[in-house]
Write a protein that holds these residues in place. Sequence first.
Motif, short mmCIF file in Angstrom:
data_model
loop_
_atom_site.label_atom_id
_atom_site.label_comp_id
_atom_site.label_asym_id
_atom_site.label_seq_id
_atom_site.Cartn_x
_atom_site.Cartn_y
_atom_site.Cartn_z
N ARG A 135 16.92 65.01 116.02
CA ARG A 135 16.95 66.24 116.58
C ARG A 135 16.89 67.31 115.38
O ARG A 135 16.24 68.28 115.53
N ALA A 136 17.12 67.33 113.97
CA ALA A 136 17.26 68.03 113.00
C ALA A 136 15.49 68.32 112.68
O ALA A 136 15.11 69.48 112.61
N ARG A 137 14.85 67.26 112.30
CA ARG A 137 13.40 67.22 112.42
C ARG A 137 12.81 67.91 113.62
O ARG A 137 11.80 68.66 113.22
N GLU A 138 13.13 67.77 114.94
CA GLU A 138 12.43 68.31 115.71
C GLU A 138 12.76 70.01 115.79
O GLU A 138 11.83 70.52 116.02
N LEU A 139 13.84 70.23 115.53
CA LEU A 139 14.03 71.75 115.44
C LEU A 139 13.30 72.41 114.30
O LEU A 139 12.88 73.70 114.58
N VAL A 140 13.25 71.76 113.21
CA VAL A 140 12.46 72.33 112.26
C VAL A 140 11.07 72.37 112.22
O VAL A 140 10.03 73.41 111.99
N ARG A 141 10.20 71.28 112.78
CA ARG A 141 9.32 71.43 113.45
C ARG A 141 8.62 72.38 114.40
O ARG A 141 7.60 73.16 114.25
N ASP A 142 9.52 72.81 115.26
CA ASP A 142 9.45 74.00 116.23
C ASP A 142 9.40 75.11 115.42
O ASP A 142 8.56 76.05 115.81
N HIS A 143 10.33 75.39 114.68
CA HIS A 143 10.22 76.65 113.78
C HIS A 143 8.86 76.74 113.02
O HIS A 143 8.36 77.88 113.11
N ILE A 144 8.50 75.86 112.61
CA ILE A 144 7.23 75.83 111.52
C ILE A 144 6.13 76.24 112.52
O ILE A 144 5.24 77.20 112.24
N ALA A 145 5.91 75.63 113.73
CA ALA A 145 4.95 75.71 114.56
C ALA A 145 4.90 77.30 115.22
O ALA A 145 3.92 77.83 115.14
N PHE A 146 5.91 77.81 115.24
CA PHE A 146 6.25 79.03 115.83
C PHE A 146 5.68 80.08 115.16
O PHE A 146 4.84 81.06 115.35
N TYR A 147 5.93 80.10 113.67
CA TYR A 147 5.68 80.97 112.80
C TYR A 147 4.02 80.87 112.45
O TYR A 147 3.50 81.84 112.26
N VAL A 148 3.67 79.58 112.42
CA VAL A 148 2.06 79.48 111.98
C VAL A 148 1.57 79.88 113.27
O VAL A 148 0.24 80.40 113.14
N GLY A 149 1.89 79.47 114.38
CA GLY A 149 1.11 79.57 115.64
C GLY A 149 0.96 81.20 116.39
O GLY A 149 0.00 81.59 116.93
N ALA A 150 2.51 81.88 116.28
CA ALA A 150 2.59 82.80 117.17
C ALA A 150 3.05 84.13 116.38
O ALA A 150 2.84 85.05 116.68
N MET A 151 2.98 84.00 114.82
CA MET A 151 3.39 85.20 114.26
C MET A 151 2.18 85.84 113.31
O MET A 151 2.55 86.55 112.33
N GLY A 152 0.93 85.45 113.50
CA GLY A 152 0.09 85.96 113.00
C GLY A 152 -0.72 85.47 111.81
O GLY A 152 -0.11 84.12 111.48
N THR A 153 -1.99 85.86 111.41
CA THR A 153 -2.51 85.00 110.40
C THR A 153 -2.00 84.80 108.96
O THR A 153 -2.30 83.90 108.31
N PHE A 154 -1.09 85.66 108.44
CA PHE A 154 -0.42 85.53 107.32
C PHE A 154 0.28 84.07 107.12
O PHE A 154 0.01 83.49 106.05
N TYR A 155 0.81 83.72 108.12
CA TYR A 155 1.61 82.36 108.02
C TYR A 155 0.69 81.30 107.93
O TYR A 155 0.78 80.36 107.12
N ARG A 156 -0.52 81.41 108.90
CA ARG A 156 -1.70 80.39 109.13
C ARG A 156 -2.05 80.23 107.81
O ARG A 156 -2.39 79.35 107.09
N GLU A 157 -2.49 81.61 107.03
CA GLU A 157 -3.48 81.39 105.86
C GLU A 157 -2.60 80.94 104.67
O GLU A 157 -3.07 80.06 103.66
N THR A 158 -1.02 81.13 104.72
CA THR A 158 -0.37 80.76 103.51
C THR A 158 -0.24 79.19 103.54
O THR A 158 -0.33 78.63 102.55
N LEU A 159 -0.12 78.61 104.77
CA LEU A 159 -0.16 77.05 104.97
C LEU A 159 -1.56 76.54 104.60
O LEU A 159 -1.53 75.54 104.10
N ALA A 160 -2.42 77.26 105.03
CA ALA A 160 -3.92 76.77 104.89
C ALA A 160 -4.24 76.66 103.32
O ALA A 160 -4.75 75.68 102.62
#
Length: 335
Positions: free
Chosen positions: A226-251
């Motif tokens: 459950r802990a891993r599921e919650l954190v994966r959802d959190h990271i996916a939201f920021y990279v997917g929904a909150m703009g290019t900065f987060y995506r570029e940082t991960l890349a």
Amino acid sequence: MPADRDLYLPVAAQSSLDSLCELGVRAEDLGYDRVWLPETWGRDAVTVLSTLAERTDSVGIGTSVLNVYSRSPALLGQTAATLQEASGGRLRLGVGPSGPILVEGWHGTEYERPLRRTRETIEIIRAVLTGETVEYDGDIFQLAGFRLRHDPPETPPPIDAGGMGPKSVELAGRFGDGWHALLCTPDGLRERLEHFRRGVELAGDSPADCRVTVSIPCCALADAERARELVRDHIAFYVGAMGTFYRETLASQGYEETAATIAQRWANGDREGAIDAIDADLLSEMAAAGTPETCRDRLDQFAAVDGVDAVSVSFPRSANHSEIIETARALRPRA
């Protein structure tokens, strides 16, 4: 010295102001060094931190971060002076440009020249906090003829800057008193720290006088899956929904294909697919998720990175109140 252990209040909506402040009070009782609060599109950070300052005695408080578009630089200076007074000198002010999705979509303000605006904002806040008449002639802001109507803080609060890209991190080192890092792997953090140190050197300061705080998505539960599921959802939201900065940082940290996949799937409405793109390796590198023992070990690895002064426990956006409390207890500073 070992890195401080801070707590980052939840970014997701909480049931009440009392509930949010109760977590800050609990953080003080658990021995956390500082409580940080971001400002997104929920409760404003200034009211919450003012309330929390009244209900606590010793824990530091801070904004991480107030964006530089929704308030004028002078008002941010007034706010810093007032919060420093209200907290008895326990404030660190974190500012940053945020991103165009929030600034334009929520505040209705054009997202222009974020680095220059952040620099000028920090410079004006410093001028306000001196208590002297502010005379400032910048590219964006021009101020003249006013000063605080009350005595400035005896000890001005430090001003930190948030940033993810090389130039914004260098700016934090050059013009701020510290840098707030997020969405970093340990290796990615080490690389960005080089940019921060370059900024510090350009300012003629010593790295020992500047503070680096890294925020880590954390979920430490007896139910590790459950802990891993919650954190994966959190990271996916920021990279997917909150703009290019987060995506570029991960890349930029070696996950270019993963970042593109998350963004594409999220944009297509496939949120489960976006979450599934975050494999165990990425989760382990960027977060502390799983059993309490696993999470404590992971935080220790971030704290051991040379140049890190504080590790901040942050919570997944979908974690419920009991999961937040369980994590805060499990990851509290060691006695």
